[in-house]
Design a protein around this motif. Sequence first.
Motif, PDB file in Angstrom:
ATOM      1  N   GLN A  93      28.422  29.461  40.787  1.00  0.00           N
ATOM      2  CA  GLN A  93      27.396  30.433  40.414  1.00  0.00           C
ATOM      3  C   GLN A  93      27.010  31.305  41.602  1.00  0.00           C
ATOM      4  O   GLN A  93      26.717  32.491  41.436  1.00  0.00           O
ATOM      5  N   LEU A  94      27.014  30.705  42.802  1.00  0.00           N
ATOM      6  CA  LEU A  94      26.634  31.425  44.016  1.00  0.00           C
ATOM      7  C   LEU A  94      27.229  30.707  45.208  1.00  0.00           C
ATOM      8  O   LEU A  94      27.251  29.471  45.256  1.00  0.00           O
ATOM      9  N   VAL A  95      27.722  31.487  46.174  1.00  0.00           N
ATOM     10  CA  VAL A  95      28.157  30.929  47.452  1.00  0.00           C
ATOM     11  C   VAL A  95      27.522  31.749  48.569  1.00  0.00           C
ATOM     12  O   VAL A  95      27.265  32.944  48.413  1.00  0.00           O
ATOM     13  N   SER A  96      27.272  31.099  49.701  1.00  0.00           N
ATOM     14  CA  SER A  96      26.614  31.775  50.815  1.00  0.00           C
ATOM     15  C   SER A  96      27.057  31.154  52.123  1.00  0.00           C
ATOM     16  O   SER A  96      27.240  29.932  52.212  1.00  0.00           O
ATOM     17  N   VAL A  97      27.232  31.991  53.139  1.00  0.00           N
ATOM     18  CA  VAL A  97      27.500  31.534  54.503  1.00  0.00           C
ATOM     19  C   VAL A  97      26.557  32.294  55.433  1.00  0.00           C
ATOM     20  O   VAL A  97      26.582  33.531  55.476  1.00  0.00           O
ATOM     21  N   ALA A  98      25.699  31.561  56.127  1.00  0.00           N
ATOM     22  CA  ALA A  98      24.763  32.133  57.107  1.00  0.00           C
ATOM     23  C   ALA A  98      23.914  33.243  56.513  1.00  0.00           C
ATOM     24  O   ALA A  98      23.587  34.223  57.184  1.00  0.00           O
ATOM     25  N   GLY A  99      23.548  33.120  55.245  1.00  0.00           N
ATOM     26  CA  GLY A  99      22.640  34.070  54.629  1.00  0.00           C
ATOM     27  C   GLY A  99      23.301  35.172  53.840  1.00  0.00           C
ATOM     28  O   GLY A  99      22.662  35.804  53.004  1.00  0.00           O
ATOM     29  N   LEU A 100      24.592  35.443  54.061  1.00  0.00           N
ATOM     30  CA  LEU A 100      25.301  36.409  53.233  1.00  0.00           C
ATOM     31  C   LEU A 100      25.796  35.689  51.986  1.00  0.00           C
ATOM     32  O   LEU A 100      26.406  34.622  52.085  1.00  0.00           O
ATOM     33  N   TYR A 101      25.549  36.252  50.843  1.00  0.00           N
ATOM     34  CA  TYR A 101      25.882  35.525  49.633  1.00  0.00           C
ATOM     35  C   TYR A 101      26.566  36.418  48.606  1.00  0.00           C
ATOM     36  O   TYR A 101      26.531  37.641  48.664  1.00  0.00           O
ATOM     37  N   ARG A 102      27.184  35.768  47.632  1.00  0.00           N
ATOM     38  CA  ARG A 102      27.770  36.459  46.491  1.00  0.00           C
ATOM     39  C   ARG A 102      27.484  35.629  45.246  1.00  0.00           C
ATOM     40  O   ARG A 102      27.641  34.409  45.250  1.00  0.00           O
ATOM     41  N   THR A 103      27.043  36.295  44.197  1.00  0.00           N
ATOM     42  CA  THR A 103      26.793  35.629  42.925  1.00  0.00           C
ATOM     43  C   THR A 103      27.928  35.920  41.951  1.00  0.00           C
ATOM     44  O   THR A 103      28.665  36.900  42.101  1.00  0.00           O
ATOM     45  N   PHE A 104      28.038  35.069  40.945  1.00  0.00           N
ATOM     46  CA  PHE A 104      29.092  35.210  39.937  1.00  0.00           C
ATOM     47  C   PHE A 104      28.469  35.119  38.550  1.00  0.00           C
ATOM     48  O   PHE A 104      28.893  34.331  37.700  1.00  0.00           O
ATOM     49  N   ASP A 105      27.437  35.948  38.324  1.00  0.00           N
ATOM     50  CA  ASP A 105      26.753  35.940  37.032  1.00  0.00           C
ATOM     51  C   ASP A 105      27.691  36.323  35.895  1.00  0.00           C
ATOM     52  O   ASP A 105      27.539  35.857  34.765  1.00  0.00           O
ATOM     53  N   GLY A 106      28.658  37.188  36.192  1.00  0.00           N
ATOM     54  CA  GLY A 106      29.609  37.596  35.159  1.00  0.00           C
ATOM     55  C   GLY A 106      30.848  36.734  35.110  1.00  0.00           C
ATOM     56  O   GLY A 106      31.816  37.084  34.405  1.00  0.00           O
ATOM     57  N   GLY A 107      30.841  35.639  35.838  1.00  0.00           N
ATOM     58  CA  GLY A 107      32.001  34.755  35.871  1.00  0.00           C
ATOM     59  C   GLY A 107      32.838  34.979  37.116  1.00  0.00           C
ATOM     60  O   GLY A 107      32.799  36.041  37.742  1.00  0.00           O
ATOM     61  N   VAL A 108      33.595  33.967  37.484  1.00  0.00           N
ATOM     62  CA  VAL A 108      34.470  34.039  38.655  1.00  0.00           C
ATOM     63  C   VAL A 108      35.696  34.879  38.321  1.00  0.00           C
ATOM     64  O   VAL A 108      36.250  34.759  37.226  1.00  0.00           O
ATOM     65  N   PRO A 109      36.147  35.755  39.215  1.00  0.00           N
ATOM     66  CA  PRO A 109      37.352  36.543  38.955  1.00  0.00           C
ATOM     67  C   PRO A 109      38.546  35.655  38.617  1.00  0.00           C
ATOM     68  O   PRO A 109      38.670  34.546  39.165  1.00  0.00           O
ATOM     69  N   PRO A 110      39.427  36.113  37.725  1.00  0.00           N
ATOM     70  CA  PRO A 110      40.561  35.283  37.283  1.00  0.00           C
ATOM     71  C   PRO A 110      41.434  34.792  38.433  1.00  0.00           C
ATOM     72  O   PRO A 110      41.964  33.680  38.367  1.00  0.00           O
ATOM     73  N   GLU A 111      41.581  35.621  39.475  1.00  0.00           N
ATOM     74  CA  GLU A 111      42.457  35.205  40.578  1.00  0.00           C
ATOM     75  C   GLU A 111      41.855  34.084  41.418  1.00  0.00           C
ATOM     76  O   GLU A 111      42.546  33.486  42.259  1.00  0.00           O
ATOM     77  N   LEU A 112      40.549  33.783  41.211  1.00  0.00           N
ATOM     78  CA  LEU A 112      39.890  32.711  41.952  1.00  0.00           C
ATOM     79  C   LEU A 112      39.488  31.538  41.059  1.00  0.00           C
ATOM     80  O   LEU A 112      39.299  30.414  41.554  1.00  0.00           O
TER      81      LEU A 112
END
Length: 272
Positions: free
Chosen positions: A225-244
């Motif tokens: 749903q969300l990943v973060s390293v040292a405060g920079l983050y990315r959410t996946f509210d629309g789902g994880v991209p197919p290649e990942l």
Amino acid sequence: MPPATKTKQLIEFKGTTLPVVVISLRSLHPGEVAEAASTLFGDDPFFDGDASVLELSAVGEASSAKWLLLKEVLRAHGLHVIGVRGGSDELRESAAKAGLPTYAAAERSPRIPAGSETDAAPTPPAPAPVVESPEEAAPPPATPSPAAPGAAAPAPTLFVTRPLRSGQQLYARGGDLVVLAAVNSGAEVIADGSIHIYAPLHGRALAGASGSAEARIFCTHFDAQLVSVAGLYRTFDGGVPPELAGKAVQIRLTEKPGEPAGKLVVEPLKTD
């Protein structure tokens, strides 16, 4: 002759090192900070009353702020703001009037255990929460450095062997986290170091929580749903991209010339 009575000193001074969380802000608007903090840490207190200093070097030309509101926003997540560093003279003066003194912006290299192959480049201030898209880039050059004699031992790696259910949160303070069971949707794993998940990740994973840009996240089945390293983050509210989706991945920070905050990279993990 009776022995002289030694007077007990009422005040004693002792040198010590206390943990302080550095919070790098790119906005001083309490509403924006509250929204970003809630995305990272949820609505419950994440920290345990940790002392914190606000890094102001990235907030632009602001000359004042609603400091009391900012303190309350961060206090709701368990952070006790004790001062500021960086920023303009006017901004620091404004903070001082609100009872927040200025601290020197000195950086120290992270502690590395003897014999470790981990790069020991100086750790930059933890960046403010910013949504980034994954992109390919070479990691910043670093020179391996052995630990200084007598350096304090790092915190031991925390191992988790049971699945984490929705609403559960696990924090590896001061070290790495190894998870050997599923992190279900709504669950959250956090570490000051790196996170290794040898199972499906359906929830949220936050590495480098204390600001370490060298931290990484490794996962064998990615559906976060969300990943973060040292405060920079990315959410996946629309789902994880197919290649990942469902793949083994690593999440790391990389830097480009002229971009001190770096980029968050989510990429397939090559295992062959």
